[in-house]
Write a protein that holds these residues in place. Structure first.
Motif, PDB file in Angstrom:
ATOM      1  N   SER A  18       0.825  -1.213   0.000  1.00 57.14           N
ATOM      2  CA  SER A  18       0.000   0.000   0.000  1.00 57.14           C
ATOM      3  C   SER A  18       0.852   1.252   0.000  1.00 57.14           C
ATOM      4  O   SER A  18       0.548   2.230  -0.694  1.00 57.14           O
ATOM      5  CB  SER A  18      -0.919   0.026   1.220  1.00 57.14           C
ATOM      6  N   MET A  22       0.735   4.156  -2.845  1.00 59.02           N
ATOM      7  CA  MET A  22       0.447   5.535  -2.448  1.00 59.02           C
ATOM      8  C   MET A  22       1.613   6.465  -2.797  1.00 59.02           C
ATOM      9  O   MET A  22       1.404   7.590  -3.244  1.00 59.02           O
ATOM     10  CB  MET A  22       0.141   5.603  -0.949  1.00 59.02           C
ATOM     11  N   ALA A  25       1.654   7.029  -6.594  1.00 55.44           N
ATOM     12  CA  ALA A  25       0.520   7.891  -6.944  1.00 55.44           C
ATOM     13  C   ALA A  25       0.808   9.340  -6.559  1.00 55.44           C
ATOM     14  O   ALA A  25       0.490  10.268  -7.313  1.00 55.44           O
ATOM     15  CB  ALA A  25      -0.756   7.397  -6.270  1.00 55.44           C
ATOM     16  N   GLU A  26       1.425   9.531  -5.407  1.00 56.75           N
ATOM     17  CA  GLU A  26       1.770  10.885  -4.968  1.00 56.75           C
ATOM     18  C   GLU A  26       2.784  11.509  -5.923  1.00 56.75           C
ATOM     19  O   GLU A  26       2.665  12.673  -6.284  1.00 56.75           O
ATOM     20  CB  GLU A  26       2.342  10.837  -3.556  1.00 56.75           C
ATOM     21  N   ARG A  29       1.057  12.591  -8.861  1.00 53.26           N
ATOM     22  CA  ARG A  29      -0.012  13.562  -8.553  1.00 53.26           C
ATOM     23  C   ARG A  29      -1.364  13.081  -9.088  1.00 53.26           C
ATOM     24  O   ARG A  29      -2.081  13.799  -9.782  1.00 53.26           O
ATOM     25  CB  ARG A  29       0.342  14.933  -9.117  1.00 53.26           C
ATOM     26  N   THR A  30      -1.661  11.845  -8.725  1.00 55.93           N
ATOM     27  CA  THR A  30      -2.913  11.247  -9.173  1.00 55.93           C
ATOM     28  C   THR A  30      -3.431  10.297  -8.095  1.00 55.93           C
ATOM     29  O   THR A  30      -2.774  10.062  -7.086  1.00 55.93           O
ATOM     30  CB  THR A  30      -2.718  10.495 -10.512  1.00 55.93           C
ATOM     31  N   SER A  31      -4.579   9.763  -8.330  1.00 54.75           N
ATOM     32  CA  SER A  31      -5.189   8.784  -7.427  1.00 54.75           C
ATOM     33  C   SER A  31      -4.492   7.434  -7.587  1.00 54.75           C
ATOM     34  O   SER A  31      -4.103   7.062  -8.700  1.00 54.75           O
ATOM     35  CB  SER A  31      -6.667   8.639  -7.772  1.00 54.75           C
ATOM     36  N   PRO A  32      -4.362   6.675  -6.510  1.00 52.67           N
ATOM     37  CA  PRO A  32      -3.807   5.321  -6.632  1.00 52.67           C
ATOM     38  C   PRO A  32      -4.603   4.443  -7.607  1.00 52.67           C
ATOM     39  O   PRO A  32      -4.053   3.512  -8.179  1.00 52.67           O
ATOM     40  CB  PRO A  32      -3.900   4.768  -5.215  1.00 52.67           C
ATOM     41  N   LEU A  33      -5.859   4.776  -7.823  1.00 52.42           N
ATOM     42  CA  LEU A  33      -6.688   4.012  -8.755  1.00 52.42           C
ATOM     43  C   LEU A  33      -6.345   4.298 -10.209  1.00 52.42           C
ATOM     44  O   LEU A  33      -6.753   3.561 -11.106  1.00 52.42           O
ATOM     45  CB  LEU A  33      -8.164   4.294  -8.507  1.00 52.42           C
ATOM     46  N   GLU A  34      -5.595   5.372 -10.446  1.00 56.60           N
ATOM     47  CA  GLU A  34      -5.253   5.776 -11.808  1.00 56.60           C
ATOM     48  C   GLU A  34      -3.924   5.197 -12.300  1.00 56.60           C
ATOM     49  O   GLU A  34      -3.602   5.318 -13.479  1.00 56.60           O
ATOM     50  CB  GLU A  34      -5.205   7.302 -11.908  1.00 56.60           C
TER      51      GLU A  34
END
Length: 87
Positions: A18, A22, A25-26, A29-34
Motif C-alpha cells: 500500500s 500511495m 501515486a503521490e 499527482r494522481t489517485s492510486p486508482l489511476e
C-alpha cells in the motif's frame, strides 16, 4: 533527499504494498486508482510477507516508471527510472 527521488518509511500500519502504491501515486499527482495495479509488477501479498524483517532482505523492482526499493527495516525509496542510485 536526491532530486527526483522520494524516500518513505513505514511508520503507520500501512502495508509495504500500500505504501508503494500511495508513494507512486503521490509522485504522479494522481489517485492510486489511476496508476497500474501493483500486482501486474509484483505479488503484493508476497511483498507484504517479506517486510519488515531483520534488515537482511531488500528488494528492488520497476513499477509504473519508477525504481522502487523496499528495505527490511521498512524504508522505501521511489526513484525515477533514469536516476542513478549512486547520485
Amino acid at each position: 533527499m536526491d532530486i527526483g527521488s522520494d524516500e518513505l518509511s513505514i511508520e503507520t500500519p500501512a502495508s509495504p504494498s500500500s505504501t508503494v502504491v500511495m508513494g507512486v501515486a503521490e509522485r504522479e499527482r494522481t489517485s492510486p486508482l489511476e496508476i497500474e495495479p501493483l500486482y501486474e509488477t509484483i505479488d503484493p501479498d508476497a511483498l507484504d510477507r517479506l517486510f519488515p524483517n531483520d534488515g537482511s532482505v531488500r528488494i528492488t523492482f520497476e513499477y509504473s516508471g519508477y525504481l522502487v526499493t523496499v528495505h527490511g527495516n521498512g524504508h522505501i525509496e521511489i526513484r525515477d527510472v533514469g536516476i542513478d542510485i549512486g547520485e
